[in-house]
Design a protein around this motif. Structure first.
Motif, PDB file in Angstrom:
ATOM      1  N   GLU A 229       0.807  -1.226   0.000  1.00 34.74           N
ATOM      2  CA  GLU A 229       0.000   0.000   0.000  1.00 34.74           C
ATOM      3  C   GLU A 229       0.840   1.276   0.000  1.00 34.74           C
ATOM      4  N   GLY A 230       1.995   1.227   0.628  1.00 27.76           N
ATOM      5  CA  GLY A 230       2.851   2.418   0.659  1.00 27.76           C
ATOM      6  C   GLY A 230       3.842   2.393  -0.500  1.00 27.76           C
ATOM      7  N   MET A 231       4.907   3.152  -0.336  1.00 31.46           N
ATOM      8  CA  MET A 231       5.964   3.152  -1.344  1.00 31.46           C
ATOM      9  C   MET A 231       6.715   1.812  -1.291  1.00 31.46           C
ATOM     10  N   VAL A 232       7.133   1.316  -2.456  1.00 27.80           N
ATOM     11  CA  VAL A 232       7.929   0.090  -2.493  1.00 27.80           C
ATOM     12  C   VAL A 232       9.346   0.453  -2.930  1.00 27.80           C
ATOM     13  N   VAL A 233      10.319  -0.021  -2.172  1.00 25.89           N
ATOM     14  CA  VAL A 233      11.728   0.170  -2.539  1.00 25.89           C
ATOM     15  C   VAL A 233      12.344  -1.221  -2.662  1.00 25.89           C
ATOM     16  N   ALA A 234      13.023  -1.474  -3.775  1.00 31.04           N
ATOM     17  CA  ALA A 234      13.667  -2.776  -3.967  1.00 31.04           C
ATOM     18  C   ALA A 234      15.139  -2.558  -4.262  1.00 31.04           C
ATOM     19  N   THR A 235      15.981  -3.438  -3.723  1.00 32.48           N
ATOM     20  CA  THR A 235      17.403  -3.352  -4.046  1.00 32.48           C
ATOM     21  C   THR A 235      17.904  -4.673  -4.589  1.00 32.48           C
ATOM     22  N   THR A 236      18.851  -4.573  -5.506  1.00 36.04           N
ATOM     23  CA  THR A 236      19.554  -5.741  -6.043  1.00 36.04           C
ATOM     24  C   THR A 236      20.881  -5.245  -6.591  1.00 36.04           C
ATOM     25  N   PHE A 237      21.721  -6.134  -7.111  1.00 35.03           N
ATOM     26  CA  PHE A 237      22.975  -5.706  -7.731  1.00 35.03           C
ATOM     27  C   PHE A 237      22.683  -4.825  -8.943  1.00 35.03           C
ATOM     28  N   ALA A 238      23.367  -3.708  -9.054  1.00 35.60           N
ATOM     29  CA  ALA A 238      23.159  -2.793 -10.172  1.00 35.60           C
ATOM     30  C   ALA A 238      23.365  -3.499 -11.509  1.00 35.60           C
ATOM     31  N   ALA A 248      11.178  -3.541 -12.329  1.00 35.68           N
ATOM     32  CA  ALA A 248      10.527  -2.365 -12.918  1.00 35.68           C
ATOM     33  C   ALA A 248       9.185  -2.758 -13.525  1.00 35.68           C
ATOM     34  N   GLU A 249       9.148  -3.903 -14.182  1.00 37.55           N
ATOM     35  CA  GLU A 249       7.890  -4.357 -14.791  1.00 37.55           C
ATOM     36  C   GLU A 249       6.852  -4.670 -13.720  1.00 37.55           C
ATOM     37  N   ALA A 250       7.304  -5.213 -12.582  1.00 38.84           N
ATOM     38  CA  ALA A 250       6.380  -5.489 -11.474  1.00 38.84           C
ATOM     39  C   ALA A 250       5.786  -4.176 -10.951  1.00 38.84           C
ATOM     40  N   GLY A 251       6.623  -3.130 -10.894  1.00 36.71           N
ATOM     41  CA  GLY A 251       6.148  -1.827 -10.452  1.00 36.71           C
ATOM     42  C   GLY A 251       5.114  -1.259 -11.416  1.00 36.71           C
ATOM     43  N   VAL A 252       5.416  -1.288 -12.697  1.00 38.58           N
ATOM     44  CA  VAL A 252       4.517  -0.747 -13.718  1.00 38.58           C
ATOM     45  C   VAL A 252       3.184  -1.506 -13.710  1.00 38.58           C
ATOM     46  N   ALA A 253       3.271  -2.842 -13.570  1.00 37.62           N
ATOM     47  CA  ALA A 253       2.051  -3.661 -13.546  1.00 37.62           C
ATOM     48  C   ALA A 253       1.151  -3.281 -12.366  1.00 37.62           C
ATOM     49  N   ALA A 254       1.764  -2.746 -11.297  1.00 37.92           N
ATOM     50  CA  ALA A 254       0.985  -2.344 -10.125  1.00 37.92           C
ATOM     51  C   ALA A 254       0.604  -0.865 -10.203  1.00 37.92           C
ATOM     52  N   GLY A 255       0.757  -0.265 -11.377  1.00 36.65           N
ATOM     53  CA  GLY A 255       0.362   1.131 -11.568  1.00 36.65           C
ATOM     54  C   GLY A 255       1.301   2.134 -10.926  1.00 36.65           C
ATOM     55  N   ARG A 256       2.575   1.732 -10.744  1.00 35.70           N
ATOM     56  CA  ARG A 256       3.529   2.626 -10.099  1.00 35.70           C
ATOM     57  C   ARG A 256       4.514   3.208 -11.109  1.00 35.70           C
ATOM     58  N   SER A 257       4.956   4.431 -10.840  1.00 36.82           N
ATOM     59  CA  SER A 257       6.073   4.992 -11.588  1.00 36.82           C
ATOM     60  C   SER A 257       7.355   4.452 -10.973  1.00 36.82           C
ATOM     61  N   ASP A 289      11.108  14.250  -9.910  1.00 38.83           N
ATOM     62  CA  ASP A 289       9.690  14.022 -10.222  1.00 38.83           C
ATOM     63  C   ASP A 289       9.086  13.009  -9.257  1.00 38.83           C
ATOM     64  N   ALA A 290       9.885  11.995  -8.875  1.00 38.45           N
ATOM     65  CA  ALA A 290       9.372  10.954  -7.975  1.00 38.45           C
ATOM     66  C   ALA A 290       8.938  11.552  -6.639  1.00 38.45           C
ATOM     67  N   ALA A 291       9.677  12.563  -6.180  1.00 42.23           N
ATOM     68  CA  ALA A 291       9.377  13.165  -4.883  1.00 42.23           C
ATOM     69  C   ALA A 291       7.995  13.817  -4.860  1.00 42.23           C
ATOM     70  N   ASP A 292       7.480  14.180  -6.032  1.00 38.47           N
ATOM     71  CA  ASP A 292       6.157  14.827  -6.105  1.00 38.47           C
ATOM     72  C   ASP A 292       5.019  13.825  -6.244  1.00 38.47           C
ATOM     73  N   LEU A 293       5.329  12.531  -6.439  1.00 38.81           N
ATOM     74  CA  LEU A 293       4.278  11.531  -6.686  1.00 38.81           C
ATOM     75  C   LEU A 293       3.735  10.987  -5.356  1.00 38.81           C
ATOM     76  N   PRO A 294       2.434  10.606  -5.326  1.00 41.75           N
ATOM     77  CA  PRO A 294       1.908   9.932  -4.136  1.00 41.75           C
ATOM     78  C   PRO A 294       2.673   8.645  -3.909  1.00 41.75           C
ATOM     79  N   ARG A 295       3.007   8.326  -2.663  1.00 44.40           N
ATOM     80  CA  ARG A 295       3.918   7.200  -2.407  1.00 44.40           C
ATOM     81  C   ARG A 295       3.349   5.863  -2.844  1.00 44.40           C
ATOM     82  N   GLN A 296       1.997   5.726  -2.819  1.00 43.56           N
ATOM     83  CA  GLN A 296       1.425   4.442  -3.251  1.00 43.56           C
ATOM     84  C   GLN A 296       1.555   4.247  -4.771  1.00 43.56           C
ATOM     85  N   ASN A 297       1.955   5.298  -5.473  1.00 46.99           N
ATOM     86  CA  ASN A 297       2.128   5.191  -6.933  1.00 46.99           C
ATOM     87  C   ASN A 297       3.598   5.130  -7.324  1.00 46.99           C
TER      88      ASN A 297
END
Ligand code: ZN
Length: 560
Positions: A229-238, A248-257, A289-297
């Motif tokens: 429901e809140g912001m999602v942060v994921a980490t992995t090897f660059a 990234a595709e998982a984020g987009v599929a959930a309607g997130r930038s 731009d991310a800082a201006d977005l609602p965290r659930q998005n």
């Protein structure tokens, strides 16, 4: 009399440790072999054994002394432990560097950063393209791993065919990059006289189940992100570009930038797109731009999966970073495995996030992360497929190499554990150890390259553990102290057990010693220094229970 020609293998790094890979092959009369080098990587320092050191590199002195015989450097893939030392050490080798396009782009950056011309890096297409380097004919064979465009090398020599696997896994659907092609490997094993030596990745020899494909992560990751429901942060090897894409595709599929945080990650994606290995990566938003977005998005993909202090994940755990901040109800996903040795840094971040109220998700036993290396059954399958005459396990700690050699021997293949510095003759029926070369580690310390045995880091550790005392003393023309000895302490408690100032207590005891010191001690700098150090250590041991490092500076006034 002519010396018989021989085929040799000599790991200078990566055999007996996981990191700083560097493997030498040679063909020719004994002592006059023409040489080639596979990979030139780094390993990372830690606070316990290498405080203050920036990078650890293989000691390539043996090869540098024979650089006139080096025909080429071949880089299997773009991980730091395979290419990270190229810029730092190339100046001592000066041989052409060969790599595939994406790896080559990363290698060229390393060269440029170190001030070497990037055109020493030559781009090679996959097999059947062949690089001729002296007696070596080298082909790059695409393999799946956790970075695009990894390659195994076929090294054909007059002494037979070597297959150097590089890092690999058996992945039929790796998301980004090429899949593992068993038919191709079957062909490679049956050309000519077959494979003389298989030099093979050992990282996951203790993993009993067949490795899983990168593609198996897509559904679980999509479901996980969709549930939050809140912001999602994921980490992995660059450098795990396939994972970045899946996340990234998982984020987009959930309607997130989606926003990438961390310079290494942005650079890696840009390089992968430019080299043509990454297509259809979801559109990204900038941190501003991310800082201006609602965290659930919003979904952030960030660097620092290993707890690195300066990476984005650590910054976010400490508060606001580039205008972005984690809050209670947000989720932080480690789509990664913690490399042994990095646990403390990772746990520090987890606790900091936990204090904020962030939900922590780890790899869940492989649900959200898969390894880039072949597991035990996969290695068995490769042995079976290649049917080499001999197996040389590499890319592993000693226990990995030994277990891998045992596995090969059980299947009737000749195998040998050869750790860094062990020269192996591959010419006969089985591997034969012929020589041990002095090897070690080189430290990049600030901007200087120093030997691990030079004592610099040893002194640094001693000062850190024991503290430091500086004693200055002036002695006049008659070999009599001019005034008192003067003491300054660092990294020690200010007062001793009797509550008195520690520096003053030391000064007093030095004064007592100097009053009665024999003339022959006063006249001899070495003896005087020793004696003063002994007094200082006695006092500090008595007062605070420590034996510090002591520096004594004696200035003598010369007679007129
Ligand atoms: Zn790798």
């Amino acid at each position: 009399m002519t010396t018989k020609e021989r085929l040799i293998y000599l790991p200078l790094g990566g055999a007996g440790e996981i990191g700083m890979n560097a493997y030498v092959y040679g063909w020719g009369p004994e002592g006059k072999e023409r040489l080639s080098l596979v990979d030139l990587g780094v390993t990372f320092p830690d606070m316990d054994t290498t405080p203050g050191v920036d990078l650890i590199l293989p000691d390539i002195s043996w090869l540098a002394e024979r650089a006139d015989r080096l025909e080429g450097i071949f880089i299997t893939h773009g991980h730091e432990d395979h290419v990270g030392a190229l810029g730092h050490l190339w100046g001592r080798l000066r041989a052409p560097v060969h790599a595939r396009a994406f790896t080559g782009a990363l290698a060229a950056m390393k060269m440029e950063e170190a001030g070497h011309p990037a055109d020493n890096v030559r781009i090679v297409k996959p097999r059947p393209e062949t690089v001729s380097a002296g007696p070596f004919k080298v082909q790059f064979v695409p393999v799946s791993h956790s970075i695009p465009e990894s390659a195994a090398l076929i090294i054909d020599t007059p002494g037979g065919r070597i297959v150097h696997t590089g890092d690999f896994k058996l992945d039929g659907s790796p998301v980004v990059g090429e899949r593992f092609e068993p038919e191709e490997w079957h062909k490679i094993a049956r050309e000519g006289e077959g494979v003389r030596a298989l030099v093979c990745d050992s990282t996951n020899i203790f993993q009993p189940h067949p490795g899983r494909s990168e593609a198996t992560l897509a559904d679980p990751l999509r479901e996980l992100v969709a549930r939050q429901e809140g912001m999602v942060v994921a980490t992995t090897f660059a450098s795990n570009v396939a994972r970045l894409k899946t996340l990234a595709e998982a984020g987009v599929a959930a309607g997130r930038s989606v926003c990438l945080l961390g310079r290494a990650m942005r650079k890696m994606v840009t390089t992968a797109v430019e080299a043509g290995v990454l297509k259809d990566f979801p559109k990204l938003v900038s941190p501003e731009d991310a800082a201006d977005l609602p965290r659930q998005n919003l979904m952030l993909i960030v660097t620092g999966s290993q707890g690195e202090r300066r990476a984005a994940s650590a910054q976010l755990s400490r508060g606001k970073y580039l205008g972005l901040e984690m809050k209670e109800g947000d989720t932080f996903l480690f789509s990664s495995k913690t490399i042994p040795g990095n646990e403390r840094g990772v746990i520090r971040i987890m606790n900091a996030l936990s204090e904020i109220g962030v939900e922590l998700v780890d790899d869940h036993g492989g649900l959200y992360h898969v390894s880039g290396h072949a597991n035990r059954p996969d290695l068995e399958a490769v042995h079976e497929l290649m049917r080499p005459r001999m197996v040389l396990p590499m890319h592993g700690e000693h226990r990995h190499l030994r277990e891998h050699a045992r596995l090969a021997a059980e299947k009737g293949l000749a195998a040998e554990v050869a750790t860094n510095g062990t020269m192996v003759n591959l010419t006969g029926e089985k591997p034969e150890i012929v020589e041990y070369i002095d090897t070690g580690r080189t430290y990049l310390d600030g901007t200087a390259l120093i030997g691990a045995m030079d004592g610099v880091v040893r002194d640094r550790i001693r000062m850190a553990l024991n503290g430091h005392v500086l004693v200055t003393l002036i002695i006049d023309e008659d070999e009599v102290p001019l005034g008192d000895a003067w003491v300054e302490t660092m990294g020690l408690p200010e007062t001793g057990k009797h509550g008195a100032d520690l520096a003053e207590t030391i000064e007093n005891d030095l004064g007592d010693f100097l009053e009665t010191a024999p003339a022959k001690v006063m006249a001899d700098d070495v003896k005087l220094e020793e004696a003063l150090k002994r007094v200082v250590r006695q006092v500090t041991m008595e007062e605070v229970g420590k034996r510090p490092e002591v520096t004594v500076v004696v200035s003598r006034l010369l007679p007129e």
